[in-house]
Design an enzyme around this catalytic site. Structure first.
Site, PDB file in Angstrom:
ATOM      1  N   SER A   1      73.274  98.427   6.011  1.00  0.00           N
ATOM      2  CA  SER A   1      72.377  98.371   7.169  1.00  0.00           C
ATOM      3  C   SER A   1      70.902  98.474   6.760  1.00  0.00           C
ATOM      4  CB  SER A   1      72.710  99.513   8.131  1.00  0.00           C
ATOM      5  OG  SER A   1      74.084  99.548   8.394  1.00  0.00           O
TER       6      SER A   1
HETATM    7  N1  SAH Z   1      77.470 102.393   6.476  1.00  0.00           N
HETATM    8  C1  SAH Z   1      77.504 101.224   5.584  1.00  0.00           C
HETATM    9  C2  SAH Z   1      77.298  99.902   6.297  1.00  0.00           C
HETATM   10  C3  SAH Z   1      78.347  99.633   7.313  1.00  0.00           C
HETATM   11  S1  SAH Z   1      78.840  97.942   7.506  1.00  0.00           S
HETATM   12  C4  SAH Z   1      76.526 101.393   4.450  1.00  0.00           C
HETATM   13  O1  SAH Z   1      75.799 102.404   4.383  1.00  0.00           O
HETATM   14  O2  SAH Z   1      76.511 100.497   3.575  1.00  0.00           O
HETATM   15  C5  SAH Z   1      80.288  98.300   8.472  1.00  0.00           C
HETATM   16  C6  SAH Z   1      81.504  98.650   7.640  1.00  0.00           C
HETATM   17  O3  SAH Z   1      82.528  99.046   8.547  1.00  0.00           O
HETATM   18  C7  SAH Z   1      82.067  97.468   6.848  1.00  0.00           C
HETATM   19  O4  SAH Z   1      82.176  97.795   5.504  1.00  0.00           O
HETATM   20  C8  SAH Z   1      83.420  97.227   7.496  1.00  0.00           C
HETATM   21  O5  SAH Z   1      84.408  96.790   6.577  1.00  0.00           O
HETATM   22  C9  SAH Z   1      83.755  98.607   8.020  1.00  0.00           C
HETATM   23  N2  SAH Z   1      84.761  98.640   9.087  1.00  0.00           N
HETATM   24  C10 SAH Z   1      84.961  97.749  10.097  1.00  0.00           C
HETATM   25  N3  SAH Z   1      85.989  98.138  10.871  1.00  0.00           N
HETATM   26  C11 SAH Z   1      86.469  99.303  10.342  1.00  0.00           C
HETATM   27  C12 SAH Z   1      87.516 100.190  10.683  1.00  0.00           C
HETATM   28  N4  SAH Z   1      88.319  99.977  11.720  1.00  0.00           N
HETATM   29  N5  SAH Z   1      87.706 101.284   9.904  1.00  0.00           N
HETATM   30  C13 SAH Z   1      86.925 101.521   8.833  1.00  0.00           C
HETATM   31  N6  SAH Z   1      85.907 100.718   8.459  1.00  0.00           N
HETATM   32  C14 SAH Z   1      85.682  99.620   9.205  1.00  0.00           C
END
Ligand code: SAH
Length: 223
Positions: free
Chosen positions: A70
């Site tokens: 992000s």
């Molecule tokens: N917080 C992260 C960025 C988040 S991007 C950072 O600091 O880099 C959102 C992430 O959520 C992605 O990696 C995606 O694979 C994950 N995601 C999506 N659905 C999910 C779920 N049901 N459970 C766990 N992770 C999930």
């Protein structure tokens, strides 16, 4: 030679990190503990090596498995809204690169972070370990179910977009706890929502518009 290669010291990026912090301050980030954590975590280690030179631009960047790390301003604003104290146990849904988890590890006593792509979970685990952050557990599973074996959590942060907050997460939020999540249409714009559990009731505030990748069901099989 890129700065990442010359970086025996983390400080090949010190100046850019300082400039980013100044930019975040001027955009209204005020919490000194959050700013200190942002200063302590080398974002260049959480982006793809080929994009390291953009690590301190205030923008989201692509990571493996079609996901994103992000934008620093959004990370700062969400972390500030979460109001993490040193004794807190925090749950993050959506580990991605592990950057947000690293910040939380600097701010809280314990962090549990959940990612549905095992590949991303493993890479994040390695990065966090390399930085000596021992108070983070990375779990590869469906974050919508939370981590009941570690609950209750003082703070919960969801970093993937959903139409509503998964009920299991509200159940795992401690009394007096705060949850921050992007709520709205996947693939569109969402509202960052801050929920506070008080006397069994949930108080809700919306504080900014954001664009997150979607919260998807289940554990990813393909990566
Ligand atoms: N917080 C992260 C960025 C988040 S991007 C950072 O600091 O880099 C959102 C992430 O959520 C992605 O990696 C995606 O694979 C994950 N995601 C999506 N659905 C999910 C779920 N049901 N459970 C766990 N992770 C999930």
């Amino acid at each position: 030679m890129s700065k990442l290669e010359t970086a025996g010291t983390p400080d090949a990026y010190a100046e850019e990190r300082k400039d980013l912090l100044a930019a975040l301050r001027s955009r209204g980030v005020r919490d000194e503990r959050v700013l200190k954590a942002l200063e302590a975590v080398p974002r260049e280690r959480f982006v793809e090596p080929a994009r390291a030179d953009l690590a301190y631009a205030d923008q989201a960047l692509p990571i493996a498995c079609g996901q994103t790390i992000s934008q620093p301003y959004v990370v700062a604003a969400m972390t500030e809204a979460l109001a993490v104290a040193p004794h807190h146990k925090v749950l993050e849904i959506g580990t991605g690169s592990g950057y947000q988890a690293a910040l939380l590890a600097h701010l809280a006593a314990k962090v549990v972070t959940i990612e549905r792509y095992p590949t991303l979970a493993e890479a994040a685990r390695e990065r966090l370990q390399a930085l000596g952050l021992k108070n983070v557990i990375v779990l590869a599973r469906d974050g919508a179910l939370g981590a009941p074996e570690h609950a209750p959590f003082d703070r919960i942060i969801v970093t993937a977009a959903a139409a509503k907050v998964p009920p299991a997460l509200l159940d795992q939020l401690a009394e007096g706890g705060i949850l921050v999540a992007p709520i709205g249409s996947a693939g569109g714009v969402q509202d960052l929502v801050r929920l506070e559990k008080r006397g069994g009731k949930i108080e809700r505030q919306e504080f900014m518009a954001v664009r997150f990748v979607p919260l998807l069901p289940g554990v990813a099989e393909t990566h």
